[in-house]
Write an enzyme that holds these catalytic residues in place. Structure first.
Site, PDB file in Angstrom:
ATOM      1  CE  LYS A   1      -0.769   0.284   4.990  1.00 32.42           C
ATOM      2  NZ  LYS A   1      -0.055   1.546   5.193  1.00 32.42           N
ATOM      3  CB  THR A   2       3.962   2.281   1.778  1.00 33.39           C
ATOM      4  OG1 THR A   2       3.366   2.043   3.057  1.00 33.39           O
ATOM      5  CG2 THR A   2       4.817   3.533   1.855  1.00 33.39           C
TER       6      THR A   2
ATOM      7  CG  ASP B   1      -1.091   4.812   5.134  1.00 31.46           C
ATOM      8  OD1 ASP B   1      -1.676   3.821   4.645  1.00 31.46           O
ATOM      9  OD2 ASP B   1       0.048   4.751   5.634  1.00 31.46           O
ATOM     10  CD  GLU B   2      -2.255   1.451   8.236  1.00 33.22           C
ATOM     11  OE1 GLU B   2      -3.323   0.796   8.177  1.00 33.22           O
ATOM     12  OE2 GLU B   2      -1.136   0.918   8.235  1.00 33.22           O
TER      13      GLU B   2
ATOM     14  CD  GLN C   1      -3.507  -5.197   7.997  1.00 32.76           C
ATOM     15  OE1 GLN C   1      -2.469  -5.047   8.639  1.00 32.76           O
ATOM     16  NE2 GLN C   1      -3.547  -5.091   6.681  1.00 32.76           N
TER      17      GLN C   1
ATOM     18  NE  ARG D   1       1.575  -7.943  10.810  1.00 34.34           N
ATOM     19  CZ  ARG D   1       1.254  -7.113   9.828  1.00 34.34           C
ATOM     20  NH1 ARG D   1       2.072  -6.135   9.504  1.00 34.34           N
ATOM     21  NH2 ARG D   1       0.134  -7.267   9.144  1.00 34.34           N
TER      22      ARG D   1
END
Length: 669
Positions: free
Chosen positions: A46-47, A236-237, A271, A628
């Site tokens: 995503k970044t 973002d997020e 998330q 993770r």
């Protein structure tokens, strides 16, 4: 919701920032106008997408960098985005940079520009949580609120005020029920707090967002100015935004308020793990309703994890109802099965995990720094710290190491002062812990007496100075009484310690000082984690009592061992990492051990049944922990665990049963 409609020529050549994207990422990056929602799964880049999209707007479409705003949640994420955008544009002739930062940093900057619309006459200061409490406590005293009642602790008032600010609710908009004693107190405290806050030319973190929202809401000219300035907004997020952040973005982007609707939000409902601190999952779930012309994109390819890990995480998270339909996939190899470990108790669990870490490192499958131990609660770290240290394996606790936690340090300071009455540092730490009315001024007086005694007698101690203060008239009669009570308390504890085990001495210190009640009063609902740390310390002492043959010197032996543990230095870069699942969000590791996966621990006791919203958040937290892992994932639980002094039988977390048996293996391979 409109589908993506960008037509891409297969022969098209792309600049580097678009060339490196997959088709889904590139399609999203090329949608410049109108609202865009990108559902970006774990490890899906995503970044990379966000920064490439910003670079395309500037380099490809000629948009001025000053017209672009990107908001995120951490300084680390903001700096990473800035670095990448700068790299993409380093060879261009673009002048200026887009505004990329956290919500609070960007909003604080705008407030300083619009200082005339705030209650401030000059540049304000930003208060942290400690500053907040310092303002709240005198208000409670002025209103004669009984803070001895833990329901009315300063921390509870602070938490409630902050939660109201997350909802953009001002004091006059808060209407508690008439029989809600706490709520009615909150209204009065919140009102006075705001008055004191502004008169101090100060602002807290929640108010930064609330104040800017109100300014944009009530001043069309200012709102129009920033709508014109920020023509392309990125968030973002987005799943972590709270209600006031949602309102702020609406003021800047929505057509009904004069906005352009060029807003791109990137997030993943799966998330959303911060609802306990105000995150509102409905913001991302209802984005299409807020922006009916929205286009959407899904980033479902996971670049991080092996196939079996991705599949297992999908199987867990699909049991949630509040989510956007999305199925992660990867072109990576299936890799190892998910290793599910059952051990007899928490000690055996820690020993098994550490033994497996040693085996993996010895066989050159990974380094210590490639391994992370994830848990639900901070207190769980202690067992693993102990076993890692005993095995001489370097480790780093992300957060605070067990012996460095305030409540543990407080009790350890009592122990040191009991063993050594001349321990100046420990005496100064506990002389007003818990609060007993011996303030900084008194301590400064004792410091002065100590220096005077040393000039006369080089062997004088701080304890001598404490007692001297009670006999020389150096302090008031009221303070003399309190110091005498402290002296008698320590003398009693020293006398009784000679005949007690460490666990019994711990219980005596807790009882004599009323330490638990003080914790509950100060931290309110947030005291649970601190109480769990105290329980872990009690278990540690109990085990130490049982393991030592020399019962006459238990206290000195224990303090010596604890000091050696605290002094142990680790090379952070080469260490096993220990952290909570919440702290791990945004990180990745070759090997992940997700431990303590038992009903009542993970998921926590807050999650009662599948109809409970807390279950869904706990499942999202499990999903975050699982994703993770890049190559190896271990899930473990203890069949028995010591809980508040009792050994309880435990059952595995429901999440185990949500993973197909074909993906699991029950023994180490």
């Amino acid at each position: 919701m409109l589908p993506e409609t960008v037509t891409i020529d297969p022969k098209q050549t792309w600049p580097s920032y678009l060339e490196r994207l997959n088709d889904s990422q590139r399609n999203a990056a090329l949608i410049a106008e109108g609202p865009l929602m990108v559902l970006a799964g774990a490890g899906s880049g995503k970044t990379k997408l966000l920064t490439a999209r910003i670079a395309h707007l500037i380099d490809g479409l000629g948009i001025s960098p000053h017209r672009i705003l990107a908001m995120t949640f951490t300084n680390k994420a903001a700096k990473e985005m800035q670095k990448r955008v700068h790299y993409f544009l380093k060879d261009s002739n673009v002048i200026g940079s887009p505004e990329i930062g956290t919500f609070h940093a960007i909003c604080a900057n705008i407030l300083r520009r619009e200082i005339s619309k705030t209650p401030f006459s000059k540049q304000f200061v930003i208060n942290d949580e400690a500053d907040q409490l310092a303002l709240i406590k005198p208000i409670l005293k002025k209103l004669n609120i009984d803070t001895e009642d833990k329901a009315f602790s300063p921390k509870n008032f602070q938490n409630k005020i902050n939660s109201l600010k997350c909802e953009a609710i001002e004091p006059h908009q808060f209407f508690p029920k008439s029989d809600d004693a706490f709520g009615n107190y909150v209204k009065r405290v919140y009102t006075d707090y705001q008055t004191v806050l502004f008169s101090s030319n100060a602002i807290d973190f929640g108010e930064i967002l609330c104040m800017l929202y109100r300014i944009l809401r009530d001043n069309v000219d200012i709102r129009t100015k920033y709508q014109t300035l920020y023509q392309y907004i990125h968030v973002d997020e987005y799943q972590d935004t709270n209600h006031v952040q949602y309102l702020l973005l609406s003021m800047l982007a929505k057509k009904e308020f004069g906005g352009h609707e060029n807003i791109c939000v990137v997030g993943d409902a799966d998330q959303c793990i911060y609802q306990w601190r105000g995150a509102n999952i409905s913001n991302i779930l209802n984005f299409e309703k807020d922006y009916p012309s929205v286009r959407s994109a899904k980033l479902e390819q996971n670049y991080r994890s092996m196939g079996n890990i991705v599949t297992a995480a999908n199987e867990v998270i699909r049991n949630n109802i509040e989510r956007k339909d999305k199925t992660m996939w990867t072109s990576n190899e299936p890799g190892n099965l998910i290793n599910c470990l059952q051990r007899a108790d928490e000690r055996s669990e820690a020993e098994t995990v550490v033994s497996e870490i040693r085996r993996l490192v010895a066989s050159n499958k990974c380094a210590y720094s490639d391994c992370v131990i994830l848990y639900r609660n901070h207190f769980q770290s202690r067992q693993f710290e102990d076993v890692l240290l005993r095995n001489k394996i370097p480790y780093q606790v992300i957060g605070t190491r067990f012996y460095d936690r305030k409540e543990v340090k407080d009790i350890m300071s009592y122990f040191r002062a009991i063993l050594n009455k001349d321990d100046c540092a420990s005496l100064k730490r506990i002389i007003n812990t818990p609060t007993r009315g011996i303030g900084d001024t008194t301590v400064e007086t004792i410091d002065g007496l100590y220096l005077q005694l040393l000039r006369k007698t080089p062997t004088a101690t701080y304890w001598d100075a404490v007692k001297e203060a009670t006999t020389t008239g150096a302090v008031t009669i009221a303070i003399t009484k309190k110091l005498n009570q402290f002296v008698l308390l320590l003398e009693r504890l020293r006398h009784d310690s000679l005949s007690l085990s460490l666990a019994e001495l711990f219980q005596l210190v807790i009882a004599e000082t009323k330490y638990v009640a003080a914790l509950q009063k100060e931290y309110g609902d947030e005291a649970e984690e601190r109480l769990a740390n105290l329980e872990e310390l009690r278990l540690l002492l109990e085990n130490f009592d049982e393991s030592q043959t020399d019962k006459a010197n238990l206290l000195s032996q224990f303090l010596e061992q604890a000091a050696l543990v605290q002094a142990e230095s680790n090379d952070v870069e080469l260490s096993v990492k220990l952290m909570t699942c919440h702290a791990a969000k945004g990180l990745e590791f070759l090997t992940v051990f997700l431990v303590g996966m038992e009903e009542g621990l993970f998921p926590s006791t807050r999650a009662r049944n599948e109809e409970d919203d807390n279950v869904e958040e706990e499942r999202r937290l499990c999903y975050v922990g699982m994703t993770r892992a890049r190559e190896r994932l271990y899930l473990s639980y203890a069949a028995r665990r010591m809980v508040w002094g009792r050994t309880e039988n435990r059952i595995p977390a429901r999440f185990f049963g949500e993973i197909s048996k074909k993906l699991r293996v029950s023994s180490l391979t």
